[in-house]
Design a protein around this motif. Structure first.
Motif, PDB file in Angstrom:
ATOM      1  N   LYS A  68      13.867  12.870  14.643  1.00  0.00           N
ATOM      2  CA  LYS A  68      13.157  11.660  14.249  1.00  0.00           C
ATOM      3  C   LYS A  68      13.884  10.459  14.837  1.00  0.00           C
ATOM      4  CE  LYS A  68      11.384  10.159   9.928  1.00  0.00           C
ATOM      5  NZ  LYS A  68      10.298  10.160   9.139  1.00  0.00           N
ATOM      6  N   GLN A  90      13.885   6.330  14.542  1.00  0.00           N
ATOM      7  CA  GLN A  90      13.327   5.178  13.837  1.00  0.00           C
ATOM      8  C   GLN A  90      14.089   3.926  14.239  1.00  0.00           C
ATOM      9  OE1 GLN A  90      14.154   7.787  10.546  1.00  0.00           O
ATOM     10  NE2 GLN A  90      12.637   6.691   9.331  1.00  0.00           N
ATOM     11  N   LEU A 119       6.820   8.331   0.064  1.00  0.00           N
ATOM     12  CA  LEU A 119       6.922   6.887   0.282  1.00  0.00           C
ATOM     13  C   LEU A 119       6.034   6.524   1.468  1.00  0.00           C
ATOM     14  CD1 LEU A 119       8.226   4.041  -0.112  1.00  0.00           C
ATOM     15  CD2 LEU A 119       9.863   4.694   1.621  1.00  0.00           C
ATOM     16  N   MET A 122      12.911   9.863   0.939  1.00  0.00           N
ATOM     17  CA  MET A 122      11.834   9.145   0.262  1.00  0.00           C
ATOM     18  C   MET A 122      10.518   9.293   1.043  1.00  0.00           C
ATOM     19  SD  MET A 122      13.966   5.731  -0.724  1.00  0.00           S
ATOM     20  CE  MET A 122      13.057   4.733  -1.832  1.00  0.00           C
ATOM     21  N   ILE A 123      10.620   9.217   2.361  1.00  0.00           N
ATOM     22  CA  ILE A 123       9.402   9.299   3.180  1.00  0.00           C
ATOM     23  C   ILE A 123       8.859  10.738   3.228  1.00  0.00           C
ATOM     24  CG2 ILE A 123       8.445   9.046   5.508  1.00  0.00           C
ATOM     25  CD1 ILE A 123      10.530   6.782   5.911  1.00  0.00           C
ATOM     26  N   LEU A 124       9.756  11.683   3.492  1.00  0.00           N
ATOM     27  CA  LEU A 124       9.288  13.049   3.735  1.00  0.00           C
ATOM     28  C   LEU A 124       8.940  13.799   2.466  1.00  0.00           C
ATOM     29  CD1 LEU A 124      11.779  14.092   6.549  1.00  0.00           C
ATOM     30  CD2 LEU A 124       9.351  13.618   6.796  1.00  0.00           C
ATOM     31  N   PHE A 167      16.172   0.663   7.767  1.00  0.00           N
ATOM     32  CA  PHE A 167      17.329   0.972   6.911  1.00  0.00           C
ATOM     33  C   PHE A 167      18.042  -0.305   6.485  1.00  0.00           C
ATOM     34  CE2 PHE A 167      16.660   4.433   9.955  1.00  0.00           C
ATOM     35  CZ  PHE A 167      16.251   5.416   9.081  1.00  0.00           C
ATOM     36  N   MET A 186      15.913  -1.964   3.768  1.00  0.00           N
ATOM     37  CA  MET A 186      15.860  -1.279   2.479  1.00  0.00           C
ATOM     38  C   MET A 186      17.173  -1.315   1.723  1.00  0.00           C
ATOM     39  SD  MET A 186      13.642   2.139   2.857  1.00  0.00           S
ATOM     40  CE  MET A 186      13.547   2.812   1.228  1.00  0.00           C
ATOM     41  N   ASN A 234      14.847   8.679   4.488  1.00  0.00           N
ATOM     42  CA  ASN A 234      13.998   9.738   5.032  1.00  0.00           C
ATOM     43  C   ASN A 234      13.565  10.763   3.982  1.00  0.00           C
ATOM     44  OD1 ASN A 234      13.886   8.520   7.455  1.00  0.00           O
ATOM     45  ND2 ASN A 234      15.501   9.726   8.409  1.00  0.00           N
TER      46      ASN A 234
END
Lengths: 90, 452
Positions: free
Chosen positions: A77, A79, B19, B13-15, A84, A87, B11
């Motif tokens: 992944k 991003q 989220l 939270m997203i996966l 980050f 958040m 991640n």
């Protein structure tokens, strides 16, 4: 400097780092930091990369890394770092 | 410096915890499209929408890629058609709804909201025409959403409109009876409707807004639920602290996406709506959060307190994360779109009366509730009147989105498909209220509206 975060998770095998690094080099993405652990046979890597001089759109790199991950049996992944920072930092 | 624990947390939270950013909604003013000729008016609105929102879906997808966070919906809200079309000479606004549907398909958004009227104090000819067109408009289009605001704290409640909408809802149900009366799922009645709500079916672009604007609705009930699992058995202080922190993080993602979308589209950023919005997916449920707080099923005593707490903490955590908060901002409690709510209804724990009590402390109101198709028009109007009164007296937004499913009764189930989910039909109190609904006129504004 705009940075991207790459996470690689999956079953450990020989050559994961080398394949990911070879891809990044091809697209002119410089690696700034790597941390990597193996827990109970599971490979877990986080990379911070410099995405200022990529030769193609960010989204395309995301897709290609995803495909590379499928090929070598791990989840990759990419991003943008901003998510980050936003958040977790005030 | 970013550390791996934070990356992992985001991640996960997203996966695993669903989220996502629920919606990017572009609000577009259609006031400058006015024309007495209906064909020219239709052409004007089609051109404006497809020009302004041309890149909306593409930009949304780019942002999803860039941050690796899903953006579930890209949508459009427009000036209430009853206002934008008021100078247009025509008997029916159905052709306008069809134009909106076509424009929505052209730009690739899944819903367009604003086939709406604001009649909190009285109705213009245009408002009447719009309301008359609603059943056919919703039955012959796919993506158009409609709403009518029938009351506010400052104006009181327009009971003539409340009466009219009881029959409008029934008629819409009948026209779409072949698909479980789905037309009604695209229609909301409001009290104190905000001008900048990005969530369907009630979204419209209010007259107080700029020419075009980007509003974002955040989501994340699954994330809150997971976070709360870490404080089982702990006291309320810790519980509230956890909800606040989680709401902050969720909202920051929304703020980031909103800023980015606004820059890429060259359209100013409006607001973030702090609502927690469930989906039918497992683990994406408001009901599960309430259960985690401590009730066995939603509807049990204590549910309203748990919901009030949740709503308040979400707002407290969220307001610091975004410079502009607006819309509805709270927790949605739809029935059909939330697996935990559906389970609670099936268990017999949750009734419409309890839902009504919960709407005093939630973000909107009676939402996505399937009721027997034989329910009388006046009964539907009565439900609307009750809900509007709660909004008017408590200076909050309330709404009603009920679906009388023609040909089905309590014990049956209605299927709406996709994000709208499915719902067991709930029993409705059948004692009459016709004399109340038939009085006509207005309920005056409450005493505390005279503040100035």
């Amino acid at each position: 400097m705009k940075k991207g975060i790459i996470t690689v998770v999956g079953k450990d095998r020989v050559g994961i780092i080398s394949e990911v690094c070879a891809y990044l080099a091809k697209d002119n993405i410089n690696i700034l930091d790597i941390s990597q652990t193996i827990v109970q046979g599971f490979f877990n890597m986080m990379m911070i990369v410099d995405v200022n001089n990529i030769t193609k759109p960010f989204g395309e790199v995301v897709d290609e890394l995803d495909q590379l991950g499928n090929k070598i049996g791990v989840t990759i992944k990419l991003q943008h770092e901003e998510i980050f920072n936003k958040m977790h930092r005030l | 410096m970013i550390n791996s624990l934070e990356v992992l947390e985001t991640n996960t939270m997203i996966l695993k915890e669903n989220l996502d950013v629920r919606t990017i909604t572009m609000g577009i003013s259609l006031i400058d499209c006015a024309d007495p000729d209906i064909d020219r008016f239709n052409e004007n609105i089609y051109n404006k929408i497809t020009t302004k929102a041309k890149n909306l879906v593409k930009v949304g997808e780019d942002i999803e890629k860039k941050y690796g966070v899903p953006i579930v919906n890209k949508r459009i809200s427009i000036t209430p058609i009853a206002i934008a079309a008021s100078s247009t000479k025509t008997d029916s606004y159905v052709s306008i709804a069809k134009t909106l549907d076509r424009a929505a398909k052209e730009v690739g958004v899944n819903f367009i909201g604003g086939f709406s009227a604001i009649v909190s104090k009285g109705m213009t000819e245009s408002d009447k025409k719009l309301i008359k067109s609603i059943p056919e408009a919703l039955a012959t289009t796919e993506r158009v959403c409609s709403s009518v605001n029938v009351g506010s704290t400052k104006t009181g409640i327009n009971m003539d409109a409340v009466k009219l909408l009881g029959s409008t809802i029934k008629e819409t149900a009948i026209l779409t009876k072949d698909s479980d009366s789905i037309g009604c799922a695209k229609f909301v009645v409001f009290c104190n409707a905000p001008d900048d709500n990005p969530f369907m079916a009630g979204a419209f672009h209010g007259v107080s807004e700029a020419d075009a604007i980007i509003n974002v609705g955040v989501s994340g009930p699954g994330v809150v639920k997971k976070a709360l699992e870490t404080c089982r058995g702990k006291d309320f202080e810790e519980l509230c602290e956890t909800i606040k922190k989680t709401a902050f993080k969720i909202t920051r993602v929304g703020q980031l996406v909103a800023k980015e979308a606004s820059k890429a589209l060259g359209v100013p950023f409006g607001i973030i709506d702090l609502s927690l919005a469930p989906t039918p997916a497992i683990g994406d449920s408001i009901a599960e959060i309430l259960q985690e707080i401590g009730v066995d099923y939603v509807g049990a005593p204590g549910t309203t307190a748990a919901l009030a707490l949740l709503n308040d903490q979400v707002k407290k955590g969220g307001v610091m994360a975004s410079s502009y908060v607006g819309g509805l901002s709270g927790a949605f409690i739809p029935v059909s779109e939330d697996q935990g709510m559906i389970d609670a209804v099936n268990k017999g724990a949750l009734t419409i009366e309890k839902l009504e009590a919960m709407t005093c402390v939630c973000s909107v109101g009676l939402d996505m509730i399937a009721i027997p198709g034989k329910t009388k028009e006046s009964t539907i109007s009565g439900m609307i009147a009750d809900e509007m009164a709660i909004g008017m007296i408590n200076q909050k937004t309330t709404a009603v989105r009920v679906i009388p499913v023609i040909g089905k009764d309590v014990g049956d189930q209605a299927e709406f498909g996709g994000l709208l989910g499915y719902a067991p039909l709930m029993p409705v109190n059948e004692f009459g209220c016709e004399r109340l609904i038939n009085r006509g006129g207005r309920i005056p504004a409450p005493i505390h509206s005279f503040k100035n």
